[in-house]
Design a protein around this motif. Structure first.
Motif, short mmCIF file in Angstrom:
data_model
loop_
_atom_site.label_atom_id
_atom_site.label_comp_id
_atom_site.label_asym_id
_atom_site.label_seq_id
_atom_site.Cartn_x
_atom_site.Cartn_y
_atom_site.Cartn_z
N GLY A 218 24.45 -3.08 0.45
CA GLY A 218 24.14 -2.82 1.85
C GLY A 218 24.27 -1.36 2.23
N ARG A 219 24.66 -1.11 3.48
CA ARG A 219 24.72 0.24 4.00
C ARG A 219 25.73 1.10 3.23
N ALA B 254 9.94 -5.37 -4.09
CA ALA B 254 11.13 -5.22 -4.94
C ALA B 254 10.80 -5.44 -6.41
N LEU B 255 10.04 -6.48 -6.72
CA LEU B 255 9.73 -6.80 -8.11
C LEU B 255 8.88 -5.72 -8.78
N GLU B 256 8.02 -5.07 -8.00
CA GLU B 256 7.13 -4.05 -8.57
C GLU B 256 7.75 -2.67 -8.55
N ALA B 257 8.91 -2.51 -7.93
CA ALA B 257 9.54 -1.20 -7.79
C ALA B 257 9.83 -0.53 -9.15
N PRO B 258 10.45 -1.22 -10.13
CA PRO B 258 10.76 -0.54 -11.40
C PRO B 258 9.52 0.03 -12.09
N ARG B 259 8.45 -0.79 -12.17
CA ARG B 259 7.25 -0.28 -12.83
C ARG B 259 6.66 0.89 -12.04
N THR B 260 6.62 0.78 -10.72
CA THR B 260 6.04 1.85 -9.91
C THR B 260 6.77 3.16 -10.13
N LEU C 133 11.49 7.71 -2.25
CA LEU C 133 10.65 6.52 -2.17
C LEU C 133 11.49 5.24 -2.24
N LEU C 134 12.52 5.25 -3.06
CA LEU C 134 13.39 4.08 -3.19
C LEU C 134 14.02 3.71 -1.84
N PHE C 135 14.48 4.70 -1.12
CA PHE C 135 15.11 4.44 0.17
C PHE C 135 14.09 4.03 1.22
N THR C 136 12.87 4.56 1.08
CA THR C 136 11.79 4.14 1.99
C THR C 136 11.50 2.66 1.80
N TRP C 137 11.40 2.23 0.54
CA TRP C 137 11.17 0.80 0.25
C TRP C 137 12.30 -0.05 0.82
N HIS C 138 13.51 0.43 0.65
CA HIS C 138 14.67 -0.34 1.13
C HIS C 138 14.59 -0.52 2.65
N GLU C 139 14.21 0.53 3.36
CA GLU C 139 14.08 0.44 4.82
C GLU C 139 12.95 -0.52 5.20
N MET C 140 11.85 -0.48 4.46
CA MET C 140 10.72 -1.36 4.74
C MET C 140 11.12 -2.83 4.57
N ILE C 141 11.83 -3.12 3.48
CA ILE C 141 12.24 -4.50 3.20
C ILE C 141 13.18 -5.02 4.28
N GLU C 142 14.01 -4.14 4.82
CA GLU C 142 14.98 -4.54 5.84
C GLU C 142 14.32 -4.85 7.18
N GLU C 143 13.07 -4.38 7.38
CA GLU C 143 12.38 -4.65 8.64
C GLU C 143 12.12 -6.14 8.80
N ASP D 285 16.49 -11.70 1.40
CA ASP D 285 17.77 -11.55 0.71
C ASP D 285 17.56 -11.24 -0.77
N PHE D 286 16.60 -11.96 -1.37
CA PHE D 286 16.32 -11.70 -2.78
C PHE D 286 15.80 -10.28 -2.98
N ALA D 287 14.85 -9.87 -2.14
CA ALA D 287 14.24 -8.55 -2.28
C ALA D 287 15.29 -7.45 -2.17
N VAL D 288 16.19 -7.57 -1.19
CA VAL D 288 17.25 -6.58 -1.01
C VAL D 288 18.16 -6.54 -2.23
N ARG D 289 18.54 -7.73 -2.70
CA ARG D 289 19.45 -7.81 -3.85
C ARG D 289 18.81 -7.20 -5.10
N TYR D 290 17.55 -7.53 -5.33
CA TYR D 290 16.85 -7.05 -6.53
C TYR D 290 16.66 -5.53 -6.48
N LEU D 291 16.22 -5.01 -5.34
CA LEU D 291 15.97 -3.58 -5.23
C LEU D 291 17.27 -2.79 -5.29
N GLU D 292 18.31 -3.26 -4.61
CA GLU D 292 19.59 -2.55 -4.65
C GLU D 292 20.16 -2.52 -6.06
#
Length: 596
Positions: A121-122, A163-169, A143-153, A91-98
């Motif tokens: 969400g969707r 999620a936390l490393e996404a902005p720097r990446t 890539l952002l949407f790929t990460w989002h799909e991965m986190i949802e798995e 839940d945290f990862a989804v919230r942070y990345l979104e």
């Protein structure tokens, strides 16, 4: 404020917002400098309700709307507040990345509504994907949407790390610049996060392309536990935000009163600021209570009455009761936490060698006396340490001792709260007793006009740091080179007992100390007697503090007699009458003294 664009809504009306310009400009410029890779991650530290969140929100809004997103030097601002309630890794990862996706895509495609509409969400993902043609970086967009799909798995490992490393990446891949504004950062250390966050932020916060600015409402946890040790130690620059100076607290009280249609006199505004310890929330609470009660604040007695109402049943009570109750609910494993907190507020150690320290043995004795519980000193110490993490008292870790928090209103509240919530006294009776005690309190200020001038003198010294001032303002033949930085500027400081030993204003730099007096006397000029008192005070300062240089300065509303002018010149005393004082205030872009 309706005409000021925002993506994250500020809470304080523009008509009331006061001071903090230093911090607004610092973080705004630091964010822009990140585009040139000159900015370090920074923590903004300060007690609760000092305006830290408001600063972050205003800087983010300014960065969002004042930049051209097509510029190669554009900086993407992202604001995120760590939730207080229980949350799991996914839940945290989804919230942070979104949240990051909304700010990043919203800024670069000029769509602030992506943030303001608070969709997730969707629904959010589908709306973001429609922006692909407007987005300049197609590779990272996908890539952002790929990460989002991965986190949802369901079986994805460590989604919060991704999620936390996404902005720097993202900023590294595109060589773009992103600045993360993270609020309530202390929540990452609390029990509701039963997974590691801070460790995974080590790489993220060190990025020159993506500095992280963090703050929160628990200064002790931020400074000692998150930033002060462990994986993030040494990776943050620090900036402290303190209580408002008397001048800015005065200005806030006046602006708040005008906005809320409350009546306060010019001379009472600095008294309100002082009684509230310069805390903007308390100052606003007093003004709101005065407006609610339709009670003009024209004297010190009324200030005390309004404070008594608000501490026992008003805005201050509501805010502090919520803060204390929430913190105790997290740590109350011994069922004595309320008592220990209450007794710590009552404990007043006046022993010369242990001034200000909490006496743990005395708390132990009071627990036995009041509750009939024998509690070990180690247990009491453990409770005190946990209370200090919520900034309800101070823990000096290296010395291993505790002291009450430097917040006069919080201390008074804890005494009231303890009588009601811990001892079980009738709420109305406690309210009556506090109001009665405040009503009988001795006046702290016997000359309101003089104190108002003192507040302005203090601000002049603060605002004039590292400047050269014309000698005209001080009746000096030479221009005045002001110290680079004052270590402290204080009002009403007493170094020795006795009449005439209270210094109106004292300011100390590394080698130079200013000793100042305020004499708001109208209808006649000041003679030599106050100047002699000023010299006596300066001699005490020289003996006690041993500075290289002492500069004396007196504000005399109608000026000095000819004899006093000659005396001042002989002893190197600066002096300013009303006209010169107001000119100096205007020169420093400060508000002139009011006509009283």
């Amino acid at each position: 404020m309706k005409n000021i664009p925002w993506v994250v809504k500020p809470l304080v009306p523009e008509e009331v917002y006061t001071d903090r310009e230093e911090f607004l400009e610092y973080f705004y410029k630091a964010a822009l400098e990140a585009a040139h890779r000159r900015t370090m991650s920074t923590v903004l530290l300060g007690q609760r309700r000092m305006g830290k969140t408001e600063i972050f929100k205003r800087v983010v809004n300014r960065l969002f709307f004042e930049q051209d997103p097509k510029s190669p030097h554009a900086v993407v601002p992202v604001y995120f507040s760590f939730p207080e309630g229980p949350v799991d890794e996914k839940d945290f990862a989804v919230r942070y990345l979104e949240n990051f996706m909304k700010y990043y895509i919203g800024f670069l495609t000029r769509q602030p509504e992506l943030i303001m509409q608070k969709i997730s969400g969707r629904t959010l993902i589908e709306k973001l994907k429609k922006s692909r043609d407007l987005y300049p970086f197609s590779e990272t967009f996908d890539l952002l949407f790929t990460w989002h799909e991965m986190i949802e798995e369901p079986n994805f490992v460590l989604p919060h790390q991704t999620a936390l490393e996404a902005p720097r990446t993202v900023s590294d891949i595109d060589d773009s610049t992103i600045v993360m504004f993270l609020d309530e950062f202390q929540n990452t250390r609390l029990p509701q996060y039963n997974f590691a966050i801070v460790g995974f932020m080590q790489e993220a916060v060190e990025s020159p392309t993506c500095p992280h600015f963090v703050t929160g409402s628990a200064m002790s946890i931020l400074a000692r536990e998150i930033i002060g040790r462990g994986s993030l130690f040494g990776r943050f620059d620090g900036m402290n935000i303190e209580a408002m100076t008397g001048y800015w607290g005065t200005k806030l009280a006046l602006k708040s009163a005008e906005y809320r249609k409350a009546e306060i006199s010019e001379t009472m505004a600095p008294v309100i600021a002082e009684r509230c310890g310069g805390n903007p929330f308390y100052i606003n609470a007093v003004i709101r209570q005065a407006a609610k009660q339709n009670q003009p604040i024209l004297n010190e007695k009324t200030v005390n009455k309004i404070l008594a109402v608000d501490i026992t049943s008003g805005f201050i009570w509501g805010e502090l009761n919520d803060q204390v109750t929430k913190w105790i609910s997290r740590i109350n494993e011994y069922n004595i936490t309320k008592w220990v907190l209450y007794l710590s507020a009552l404990d007043e150690n006046t022993e010369e060698e242990n001034w200000g320290r909490l006496n743990i043995e005395r708390i132990q004795q009071e627990l036995l006396k009041r509750e009939g519980k024998e509690v070990s000193l180690d247990t009491i110490r453990d409770v005190l340490i946990k209370l200090s993490r919520g900034d309800l008292l101070e823990y000096l870790e290296l010395g291993g001792w505790f002291r009450r928090v430097k917040d006069p209103i919080l201390l008074e509240f804890l005494k009231v709260w303890g009588r009601i919530e811990v001892e079980g006294h009738n709420h109305n009776l406690v309210h009556y007793e506090l109001e009665s005690r405040y009503g009988k309190a001795l006046k702290r200020f016997h000359e309101y006009k003089g104190y108002l001038a003192e507040v302005h003198m203090s601000q002049i010294l603060i605002s004039a740091q590292n400047k050269t001032l014309s000698g005209h303002y001080f009746n000096s033949e030479k221009d005045i080179e002001m110290p680079w930085r004052f270590i402290f500027v204080k009002n009403r400081m007493r170094l020795e007992s006795g009449k005439g030993r209270e210094i109106d204003v004292i300011a100390a730099s590394g080698s130079e100390i200013w000793v100042c007096q305020s004499k708001w006397v109208t209808g006649k000029k000041i003679g030599t007697a106050p100047l002699k008192d000023l010299i006596s005070q300066a001699e005490i300062v020289k003996k006690d503090l041993d500075p290289e240089k002492i500069q004396m300065w007196i504000f005399a509303h109608d000026g000095l007699t000819k004899q006093a002018q000659a005396f001042a010149a002989k002893h190197g005393i600066f002096w300013s009458k009303r006209q010169e004082f107001d000119e100096l205030l205007e020169h420093l872009s400060l508000r002139k003294l009011p006509d009283l």
